[in-house]
Design a protein around this motif. Sequence first.
Motif, mmCIF file in Angstrom:
data_model
loop_
_atom_site.group_PDB
_atom_site.id
_atom_site.type_symbol
_atom_site.label_atom_id
_atom_site.label_comp_id
_atom_site.label_asym_id
_atom_site.label_seq_id
_atom_site.Cartn_x
_atom_site.Cartn_y
_atom_site.Cartn_z
ATOM 1 N N LYS A 105 -83.498 10.705 24.924
ATOM 2 C CA LYS A 105 -84.745 10.837 24.559
ATOM 3 C C LYS A 105 -85.517 12.206 24.485
ATOM 4 N N VAL A 106 -85.286 12.840 25.716
ATOM 5 C CA VAL A 106 -85.984 14.098 25.939
ATOM 6 C C VAL A 106 -85.048 15.293 25.773
ATOM 7 N N SER A 107 -85.862 16.357 25.413
ATOM 8 C CA SER A 107 -85.300 17.759 25.037
ATOM 9 C C SER A 107 -85.155 18.316 26.576
ATOM 10 N N ILE A 109 -86.524 21.176 26.632
ATOM 11 C CA ILE A 109 -87.965 21.606 27.244
ATOM 12 C C ILE A 109 -88.841 20.724 27.928
ATOM 13 N N GLY A 110 -88.767 19.255 27.709
ATOM 14 C CA GLY A 110 -89.487 18.563 28.363
ATOM 15 C C GLY A 110 -89.040 18.353 29.840
ATOM 16 N N LEU B 5 -88.187 19.543 20.343
ATOM 17 C CA LEU B 5 -89.015 18.627 21.017
ATOM 18 C C LEU B 5 -89.043 17.396 20.377
ATOM 19 N N THR B 6 -89.176 16.333 21.453
ATOM 20 C CA THR B 6 -89.431 14.766 20.908
ATOM 21 C C THR B 6 -90.512 14.398 21.253
ATOM 22 N N ALA B 8 -90.804 11.889 23.777
ATOM 23 C CA ALA B 8 -90.578 11.858 24.969
ATOM 24 C C ALA B 8 -91.313 13.173 25.737
ATOM 25 N N ASP B 9 -90.926 14.184 25.360
ATOM 26 C CA ASP B 9 -91.431 15.493 25.499
ATOM 27 C C ASP B 9 -93.167 15.496 25.615
ATOM 28 N N ILE B 12 -94.592 13.882 28.138
ATOM 29 C CA ILE B 12 -94.531 14.588 29.433
ATOM 30 C C ILE B 12 -95.584 15.678 29.487
#
Lengths: 172, 123
Positions: A105-107, A109-110, B5-6, B8-9, B12
């Motif tokens: 779900k997350v990249s 960057i996150g 970028l998603t 979830a990002d 965060i």
Amino acid sequence: MQMRVKMLCTDAMLLCCALLISYVESIVSLELMIPVPGIRLGFANIAIMTAFFGVGRLHGGAVSFCRVFFSALIFGSVTSFWFSLCGALCAYLGLLFCDTVLKGKVSYIGTSVLCAAMHCVGQIGACAVILGNIGIVYYLAIMLPVSLITGTLNGIAVARILKSKMMVKLKR
Amino acid sequence: MKIRLTKADIVIYISVVLLSLVILGFFTLSFKKEEPESVKIKYGETEVTYPISDERKIEINSNGISLTVKIENEKVCVADSSCPDKCCVKKGEISECGESIVCLPARCTVTLTGEGEFDANAG
């Protein structure tokens, strides 16, 4: 067998990179631009995240721990070792969280932003405990927004490195 | 692991910003706009308090590091320190209630408080 040697060499290389980056950062620090004590770019996290995602979860942890240990040994002190260790541990927990709970779900960057933020929280937490002064937590209000920026930069770098052909070859 | 970028990002990002805002809000509310009255210096197990109206230099030896805390014109700063990074000296002067200077290598904190309690022997 060949694969294990390859992994070991990559880990060693990444550890060297991380140590070198920490050293350079301790000389040319972000403090010159933003007058908050102890503020860092945290580019060493690029090497750790590369080890974590490019080689393996445990490899990332090992590189992170060795970086903290050796940087304290070479250019730090006992006090700085505990602060860094707390920060690194929290950042590693952030990495694990992104790779398990938020997997897919997350990249990068996150993940990198979460790591940077967790690192700040860990270090400030250690400071607050050792000094017995909760007032230091106030620094987080400045450090967290900065970690957004540094984390984003690191994340972009990690994505670039892991996409490169050299890293692809390492994966089975 | 994704490259772009998603959602979830973004979550965060927002939660980190929220956390920093919560901390900022909490501390701004708890540091009321009162005038600072005393300087609390804490190192190791020792804690001493001086009135901010004093003009004085205080020498501290803590964790193998010697610090000089200077109180002048209702402002406090660490004038000199033998610690390696000199973060406490770079921090400069503080004059607002609730502000603090921290020297990590010396494990020393200097905080401005609004309470008017001083040590009997400090006056």
